[in-house]
Design an enzyme around this catalytic site. Sequence first.
Site, mmCIF file in Angstrom:
data_model
loop_
_atom_site.group_PDB
_atom_site.id
_atom_site.type_symbol
_atom_site.label_atom_id
_atom_site.label_comp_id
_atom_site.label_asym_id
_atom_site.label_seq_id
_atom_site.Cartn_x
_atom_site.Cartn_y
_atom_site.Cartn_z
ATOM 1 N N THR A 90 0.715 -1.259 -0.200
ATOM 2 C CA THR A 90 -0.010 0.030 0.107
ATOM 3 C C THR A 90 0.828 1.200 -0.116
ATOM 4 O OG1 THR A 90 -1.440 -1.171 1.434
ATOM 5 C CG2 THR A 90 -2.018 1.213 1.044
ATOM 6 N N TRP A 91 1.752 1.277 0.868
ATOM 7 C CA TRP A 91 2.951 2.328 0.921
ATOM 8 C C TRP A 91 3.429 2.433 -0.291
ATOM 9 C CZ3 TRP A 91 8.305 2.072 3.274
ATOM 10 C CH2 TRP A 91 8.567 3.627 3.607
ATOM 11 N N HIS A 160 1.547 -9.850 -6.825
ATOM 12 C CA HIS A 160 2.139 -10.532 -5.787
ATOM 13 C C HIS A 160 2.928 -11.769 -6.452
ATOM 14 C CE1 HIS A 160 0.592 -8.248 -2.666
ATOM 15 N NE2 HIS A 160 -0.573 -8.689 -2.598
ATOM 16 N N ARG A 182 9.996 -7.638 3.204
ATOM 17 C CA ARG A 182 9.942 -7.096 4.634
ATOM 18 C C ARG A 182 10.293 -8.312 5.462
ATOM 19 N NH1 ARG A 182 4.392 -5.181 7.599
ATOM 20 N NH2 ARG A 182 5.229 -3.829 9.334
ATOM 21 N N TYR A 248 11.186 -3.081 3.088
ATOM 22 C CA TYR A 248 10.487 -2.087 3.619
ATOM 23 C C TYR A 248 11.159 -1.708 5.167
ATOM 24 C CZ TYR A 248 6.458 -0.981 6.682
ATOM 25 O OH TYR A 248 5.376 -0.206 7.447
ATOM 26 N N ARG A 314 -2.677 -1.008 9.624
ATOM 27 C CA ARG A 314 -2.666 -1.359 11.004
ATOM 28 C C ARG A 314 -1.828 -0.490 11.721
ATOM 29 N NH1 ARG A 314 -0.400 -5.240 14.571
ATOM 30 N NH2 ARG A 314 1.482 -5.394 13.248
#
Length: 348
Positions: A90-91, A160, A182, A248, A314
């Site tokens: 998303t980022w 993905h 990540r 990330y 989150r």
Amino acid sequence: MSAIISKDEPSPLPSHLIPCYLQENDIVPEFKNMVLSLPREKGWLASYLHLYQGFWHSTRQIQGVLSIQKHFKSLDNDILLVTTPKSGTTWLKAIIFSLVNRSVFPDTKHNHPLLTTNPHTLVPILELSLYMPSKSKHVIPDLSSIFKASVDSPRFLSTHLPYVSLPDSVKNSPCKLVYLCRNPKDVFVSLWHFTNRLKPESCAQNTIEESFEKFCEGVSSYGPVWDHSLGYWKVSSERPEKVLFLNYDDMRKEPFSHVKKLAEFLGFPFSTEEENNGDVTRILELCTFDNLSNLEVNRTGKLSSGEENKAFFRRGEVGDWVNYLTPEMTKKIDSIVEQKLHGSGLKF
Ligand code: PAP
């Protein structure tokens, strides 16, 4: 890793309670035999995960994967963001969208698409939206009418998919791949929360222990996560002009230098004047967790597939796993990761 049909058959929900992202009863005829022939295990959220080309996919998602492999043709100047789920998609969608479109949307405080649209709506995941067959129908999307691509304005797409499953046209064309990984412990914690959050209220939540065991066996959506990252790591070492490999955790530490590197890799470098003007900083500020997660669209909106936008925000922290994993769990996953990455040069 076992690859047998689970003895623990999941019980289907009544159809009116099944959100779109969980609908999986109808497999399109084109892919039915193939999907049913694959080894499968009980899923975290969907009923099943199917093992295809070494990676696990839900019944819904595998159809999008097969469709892309059959129908998607990349253009030479496409930009494809590839991530494992929960690694910061998303980022990075928000950042890349803002940087490649900065001449069209220079004002990040007013009239910027990210202020009113979730990054996943702006940059759909190919296999989970555009190429996803729905309700037994499979309509191949006309990407030329969806994206007005030109030399100056490349298509920005996302997936993905593991490297092994990318269509040949992506692997063999000069299109650019940005890969984001990540640390697997944070990916696990994020995925565990996310799948429980997307479960209908009538369904039992997954315990952290059972999800952890599956994750360690590689049985998670697009898992094993370490194999996913290793595939792109290898290609990025061999063809650095093709794949930019990002992490990330490193990006969170030094966002400014990473965004500049990203812009250069994509062929949209920031000029000294832009840098001095604060353009890099403005894009980063627009895309912070706090800024995006507090926008009305991300507090109250939903994706067309039914997920609430707020489910993608989150905590957005590095190292949140310490609050969830026991020392035994930590030891186990660290040792798996160490063994899998041994000799590759990749470190999380
Ligand atoms: P997806 O694969 O389902 O699209 P993805 O965006 O990759 O999810 O991952 C979500 C994680 O990114 C969440 O991490 P957490 O569970 O550990 O908190 C989410 O909070 C985090 N995230 C979302 N937006 C941002 C952002 N703007 N900056 C930093 N982290 C973010």
